[in-house]
Design an enzyme around this catalytic site. Structure first.
Site, PDB file in Angstrom:
ATOM      1  CG  HIS A 182       6.305  -0.043   1.559  1.00 53.32           C
ATOM      2  ND1 HIS A 182       6.056   0.192   2.900  1.00 53.32           N
ATOM      3  CD2 HIS A 182       7.287   0.814   1.212  1.00 53.32           C
ATOM      4  CE1 HIS A 182       6.853   1.149   3.332  1.00 53.32           C
ATOM      5  NE2 HIS A 182       7.615   1.541   2.336  1.00 53.32           N
ATOM      6  N   PRO A 183       7.174  -2.723   3.071  1.00 51.75           N
ATOM      7  CG  PRO A 183       9.395  -2.464   3.799  1.00 51.75           C
ATOM      8  CD  PRO A 183       8.451  -2.045   2.711  1.00 51.75           C
ATOM      9  NE  ARG A 184       2.633   1.818   7.799  1.00 60.84           N
ATOM     10  CZ  ARG A 184       1.739   2.793   7.851  1.00 60.84           C
ATOM     11  NH1 ARG A 184       2.038   3.992   7.403  1.00 60.84           N
ATOM     12  NH2 ARG A 184       0.532   2.584   8.336  1.00 60.84           N
ATOM     13  CE  LYS A 185       0.879  -0.658   1.018  1.00 59.78           C
ATOM     14  NZ  LYS A 185       1.902   0.349   1.355  1.00 59.78           N
ATOM     15  CB  VAL A 186      -0.815  -7.855   5.033  1.00 62.23           C
ATOM     16  CG1 VAL A 186      -0.987  -9.191   5.749  1.00 62.23           C
ATOM     17  CG2 VAL A 186      -1.868  -6.864   5.538  1.00 62.23           C
TER      18      VAL A 186
END
Length: 379
Positions: A182-186
């Site tokens: 997901h975009p909030r992951k690294v």
């Protein structure tokens, strides 16, 4: 505005996506297979299977282990609700236990107390990228003969020390580890997930389940000089990753060491600058763990109101998030007969604050966050 997180995407990812589009093969195909090989090699796993997101990865993990109606799965309430939902969606029963206040991860002592004859699995969440105590958890899983699944949604690039050696999360410690992109992951593919395992039989089950139970993948039919008729061996799902996503993921994977190093530098900066804030608790990294610092979570002193602090910071152009949610407080899971005390989970949700952290943060960004927090303490 200083956002809570920003993915690092550049021309390399755009060019890779363009090449996948122009190749004419945009669904699950050769880019997915290459991404799987490269991810497995990076984390040290014999097998990696790409899927549409981490929620579907967890769903497939439980299905592949034949966990269903009447089975109990021990996990934490203190996690995104997908962790509990995937258990409920299998017809199984989520049994919530409390977290350690220092790491925000499942407390192995509480876990041992929750095991019953109906327990079939443990889902241990590496919360915010901080590794769980896998040594204690694997010992418990082996002792009671139950499966350990790692919800590693946030943990790509995190490491744990095992027998004196540093190993990446994703190298099989339990039966299965599940990741999110997901975009909030690294690292990100927009949406996307991955399962890793050392069990070849489980890996084959993952591949059947993600693709409608089809016996022959599309790539094999496409490359065959002979007509192939497929079979549908089990009831399955459409949980596939696209080649466009995988092409982006391959470029992101090359960035992973650098992204983790940058985040660790930001976290170290925060550690030093926040140490003198009276009453503020900063996150604790055990000596046997190296977090990727997917999130940086501080615990506010009791006299500061979480929502008010968040609003004041937002008014100054700084985005934050409240402490990780507790599933047992949400309507599908509210129960007057909650088995175990979840006080630490509730305290974390009510008093913790996630502050901005991402690889591109500048020294000025960090100091703006610090000054905004300092103003709240002065207020």
């Amino acid at each position: 505005m200083i956002p809570i997180a920003v993915p690092l995407l550049a021309d390399e990812e755009a060019d890779a996506a363009r090449a996948a589009v122009l190749s004419g093969w945009v669904s699950q195909g050769p880019q997915v297979a290459a991404f799987e090989r490269e991810f497995a090699a990076l984390v040290g796993a014999p097998f990696a299977c790409a899927v549409s997101n981490c929620t579907t990865a967890l769903q497939i993990a439980l299905a592949a282990l034949d966990i269903g109606i009447g089975d109990e799965v021990i996990t934490v309430s203190h996690s995104f609700i997908a962790t509990a939902n995937c258990i409920r969606n299998q017809g199984a029963v989520p049994v919530f236990v409390d977290i350690e206040p220092e790491t925000y991860n499942i407390d192995p002592r509480r876990l041992a107390e929750a095991i019953t004859p109906s327990t079939r699995a443990i889902i241990a969440v590496h919360q915010m990228g901080m590794p769980c105590d896998l040594t204690a958890l694997t010992a418990l899983a082996e002792q009671y003969g139950i499966a350990l699944i790692e919800d590693a949604a946030c943990a790509a690039g995190s490491q744990i020390q095992v027998n004196g050696h540093w190993e990446r999360i994703g190298k099989p410690h339990g039966r299965i580890a599940c990741f999110s992109f997901h975009p909030r992951k690294v690292i990100t593919t927009g949406e996307g997930g991955m399962l890793t395992t050392a069990d070849a039989v489980l890996d084959q089950k993952f591949r059947l389940l993600r693709h409608h139970g089809m016996s022959v993948p599309d790539t094999a039919r496409h490359d065959s000089p002979r007509v192939i008729f497929e079979q549908y061996l089990v009831p399955g799902y459409n949980f596939r990753m696209t080649d466009i996503q995988a092409a982006i993921g391959r470029k992101q994977l090359q960035r992973l060491p650098e992204l983790v190093a940058r985040r660790r530098a930001v976290a170290a900066n925060y550690d030093g600058l926040l140490a003198n804030f009276s009453g503020l608790r900063i996150p604790k990294e055990p000596e046997w763990a190296r977090s990727n610092w997917q999130s940086y979570c501080v615990r506010l002193p009791d006299h500061l109101d979480q929502r008010r602090v968040m609003q004041h910071l937002l008014d100054r152009g700084i985005a934050t998030r409240r402490g990780i949610m507790c599933s047992h407080r949400e309507p599908p899971y509210i129960s007057p007969n909650q088995r175990h005390d979840l006080r630490q989970s509730e305290i974390a949700q009510d008093h913790a604050l996630l502050i901005p952290i991402y690889a591109q943060m500048s020294e000025n960004d960090i100091h703006l966050v610090l000054e905004a927090l300092r103003a709240e303490f002065a207020r």
